[in-house]
Design a protein around this motif. Structure first.
Motif, PDB file in Angstrom:
ATOM      1  N   ILE A   6       0.840  -1.207   0.000  1.00 15.19           N
ATOM      2  CA  ILE A   6       0.000   0.000   0.000  1.00 15.19           C
ATOM      3  C   ILE A   6       0.870   1.250   0.000  1.00 15.19           C
ATOM      4  O   ILE A   6       0.638   2.185  -0.785  1.00 15.19           O
ATOM      5  N   GLU A   7       1.870   1.280   0.869  1.00 10.36           N
ATOM      6  CA  GLU A   7       2.750   2.453   0.974  1.00 10.36           C
ATOM      7  C   GLU A   7       3.500   2.724  -0.330  1.00 10.36           C
ATOM      8  O   GLU A   7       3.626   3.874  -0.749  1.00 10.36           O
ATOM      9  N   ASN A   8       4.014   1.669  -0.961  1.00 13.87           N
ATOM     10  CA  ASN A   8       4.881   1.846  -2.129  1.00 13.87           C
ATOM     11  C   ASN A   8       4.166   1.867  -3.471  1.00 13.87           C
ATOM     12  O   ASN A   8       4.667   2.463  -4.419  1.00 13.87           O
ATOM     13  N   LYS A   9       3.020   1.222  -3.570  1.00  7.89           N
ATOM     14  CA  LYS A   9       2.339   1.117  -4.863  1.00  7.89           C
ATOM     15  C   LYS A   9       1.017   1.873  -4.942  1.00  7.89           C
ATOM     16  O   LYS A   9       0.657   2.384  -5.994  1.00  7.89           O
ATOM     17  N   ILE A  10       0.289   1.926  -3.836  1.00 10.85           N
ATOM     18  CA  ILE A  10      -1.036   2.558  -3.870  1.00 10.85           C
ATOM     19  C   ILE A  10      -0.942   4.053  -3.581  1.00 10.85           C
ATOM     20  O   ILE A  10      -1.393   4.879  -4.365  1.00 10.85           O
ATOM     21  N   TRP A  11      -0.344   4.427  -2.446  1.00 15.18           N
ATOM     22  CA  TRP A  11      -0.345   5.831  -2.031  1.00 15.18           C
ATOM     23  C   TRP A  11       0.368   6.780  -2.990  1.00 15.18           C
ATOM     24  O   TRP A  11      -0.061   7.930  -3.104  1.00 15.18           O
ATOM     25  N   PRO A  12       1.412   6.380  -3.697  1.00 10.85           N
ATOM     26  CA  PRO A  12       2.000   7.330  -4.652  1.00 10.85           C
ATOM     27  C   PRO A  12       1.046   7.715  -5.791  1.00 10.85           C
ATOM     28  O   PRO A  12       1.236   8.744  -6.438  1.00 10.85           O
ATOM     29  N   ASN A  13       0.014   6.901  -6.027  1.00 11.58           N
ATOM     30  CA  ASN A  13      -0.867   7.140  -7.168  1.00 11.58           C
ATOM     31  C   ASN A  13      -2.333   7.389  -6.831  1.00 11.58           C
ATOM     32  O   ASN A  13      -3.059   7.930  -7.658  1.00 11.58           O
ATOM     33  N   PHE A  14      -2.756   6.966  -5.644  1.00 12.65           N
ATOM     34  CA  PHE A  14      -4.180   7.020  -5.315  1.00 12.65           C
ATOM     35  C   PHE A  14      -4.412   7.524  -3.898  1.00 12.65           C
ATOM     36  O   PHE A  14      -3.560   7.374  -3.031  1.00 12.65           O
ATOM     37  N   GLN A  15      -5.597   8.069  -3.663  1.00 10.81           N
ATOM     38  CA  GLN A  15      -5.967   8.560  -2.334  1.00 10.81           C
ATOM     39  C   GLN A  15      -6.714   7.496  -1.528  1.00 10.81           C
ATOM     40  O   GLN A  15      -6.777   7.581  -0.309  1.00 10.81           O
ATOM     41  N   TYR A  16      -7.282   6.494  -2.199  1.00 17.59           N
ATOM     42  CA  TYR A  16      -8.038   5.440  -1.531  1.00 17.59           C
ATOM     43  C   TYR A  16      -7.539   4.070  -1.969  1.00 17.59           C
ATOM     44  O   TYR A  16      -7.093   3.902  -3.103  1.00 17.59           O
ATOM     45  N   CYS A  17      -7.678   3.097  -1.080  1.00 18.25           N
ATOM     46  CA  CYS A  17      -7.416   1.697  -1.409  1.00 18.25           C
ATOM     47  C   CYS A  17      -8.690   0.926  -1.060  1.00 18.25           C
ATOM     48  O   CYS A  17      -9.230   1.089   0.050  1.00 18.25           O
ATOM     49  N   ILE A  18      -9.176   0.131  -1.994  1.00 18.25           N
ATOM     50  CA  ILE A  18     -10.435  -0.586  -1.816  1.00 18.25           C
ATOM     51  C   ILE A  18     -10.199  -2.084  -1.953  1.00 18.25           C
ATOM     52  O   ILE A  18      -9.503  -2.519  -2.869  1.00 18.25           O
ATOM     53  N   VAL A  19     -10.769  -2.855  -1.034  1.00 19.10           N
ATOM     54  CA  VAL A  19     -10.694  -4.314  -1.083  1.00 19.10           C
ATOM     55  C   VAL A  19     -12.108  -4.864  -0.928  1.00 19.10           C
ATOM     56  O   VAL A  19     -13.001  -4.178  -0.429  1.00 19.10           O
ATOM     57  N   VAL A  29     -10.711 -10.456   6.373  1.00 19.65           N
ATOM     58  CA  VAL A  29     -11.434  -9.333   6.970  1.00 19.65           C
ATOM     59  C   VAL A  29     -10.669  -8.800   8.184  1.00 19.65           C
ATOM     60  O   VAL A  29     -10.460  -7.588   8.313  1.00 19.65           O
ATOM     61  N   ARG A  30     -10.211  -9.678   9.058  1.00 21.65           N
ATOM     62  CA  ARG A  30      -9.446  -9.243  10.242  1.00 21.65           C
ATOM     63  C   ARG A  30      -8.145  -8.567   9.844  1.00 21.65           C
ATOM     64  O   ARG A  30      -7.748  -7.562  10.434  1.00 21.65           O
ATOM     65  N   CYS A  31      -7.485  -9.102   8.833  1.00 20.59           N
ATOM     66  CA  CYS A  31      -6.239  -8.508   8.354  1.00 20.59           C
ATOM     67  C   CYS A  31      -6.486  -7.066   7.907  1.00 20.59           C
ATOM     68  O   CYS A  31      -5.753  -6.153   8.298  1.00 20.59           O
ATOM     69  N   TYR A  32      -7.502  -6.840   7.086  1.00 23.01           N
ATOM     70  CA  TYR A  32      -7.802  -5.491   6.601  1.00 23.01           C
ATOM     71  C   TYR A  32      -8.255  -4.577   7.728  1.00 23.01           C
ATOM     72  O   TYR A  32      -7.910  -3.395   7.743  1.00 23.01           O
ATOM     73  N   GLU A  33      -8.989  -5.095   8.692  1.00 21.01           N
ATOM     74  CA  GLU A  33      -9.384  -4.280   9.840  1.00 21.01           C
ATOM     75  C   GLU A  33      -8.156  -3.819  10.616  1.00 21.01           C
ATOM     76  O   GLU A  33      -8.086  -2.672  11.054  1.00 21.01           O
ATOM     77  N   GLN A  34      -7.179  -4.696  10.773  1.00 22.94           N
ATOM     78  CA  GLN A  34      -5.954  -4.330  11.486  1.00 22.94           C
ATOM     79  C   GLN A  34      -5.160  -3.267  10.732  1.00 22.94           C
ATOM     80  O   GLN A  34      -4.403  -2.517  11.342  1.00 22.94           O
ATOM     81  N   LEU A  35      -5.340  -3.204   9.420  1.00 20.53           N
ATOM     82  CA  LEU A  35      -4.686  -2.174   8.615  1.00 20.53           C
ATOM     83  C   LEU A  35      -5.527  -0.895   8.539  1.00 20.53           C
ATOM     84  O   LEU A  35      -5.198   0.023   7.805  1.00 20.53           O
ATOM     85  N   HIS A  36      -6.632  -0.860   9.290  1.00 15.56           N
ATOM     86  CA  HIS A  36      -7.526   0.303   9.432  1.00 15.56           C
ATOM     87  C   HIS A  36      -8.459   0.522   8.249  1.00 15.56           C
ATOM     88  O   HIS A  36      -8.954   1.634   8.055  1.00 15.56           O
ATOM     89  N   PHE A  37      -8.717  -0.522   7.455  1.00 16.75           N
ATOM     90  CA  PHE A  37      -9.759  -0.423   6.443  1.00 16.75           C
ATOM     91  C   PHE A  37     -11.098  -0.337   7.172  1.00 16.75           C
ATOM     92  O   PHE A  37     -11.282  -0.952   8.221  1.00 16.75           O
TER      93      PHE A  37
END
Length: 68
Positions: A6-19, A29-37
């Motif tokens: 997310i830090e290296n590929k998503i944030w340089p190009n986008f404001q949101y990340c969607i899963v 689901v728990r993994c993404y919750e821990q990443l604050h999705f």
């Protein structure tokens, strides 16, 4: 590893990340919750085999860095 992606590929190009993990995939689901999705919506669809599936749309918004 996901955080690095997310830090290296998503944030340089986008404001949101969607899963959209399947609601039955609690490990994902728990993994993404821990990443604050955060939950956004439930999507009723069909999987690759044509079976009914419910996906949990989750969104992470990039934190703006105002330090210059």
């Amino acid at each position: 590893m996901i955080q690095e992606f997310i830090e290296n590929k998503i944030w340089p190009n986008f404001q949101y990340c969607i899963v959209d993990p399947d609601t039955k995939n609690m490990a994902a689901v728990r993994c993404y919750e821990q990443l604050h999705f955060r939950d956004h919506a439930l999507i009723e669809t069909k999987d690759a085999l044509g079976q009914p599936a419910i996906l949990r749309l989750m969104i992470l918004k990039r934190k703006m860095n105002y330090d210059k």
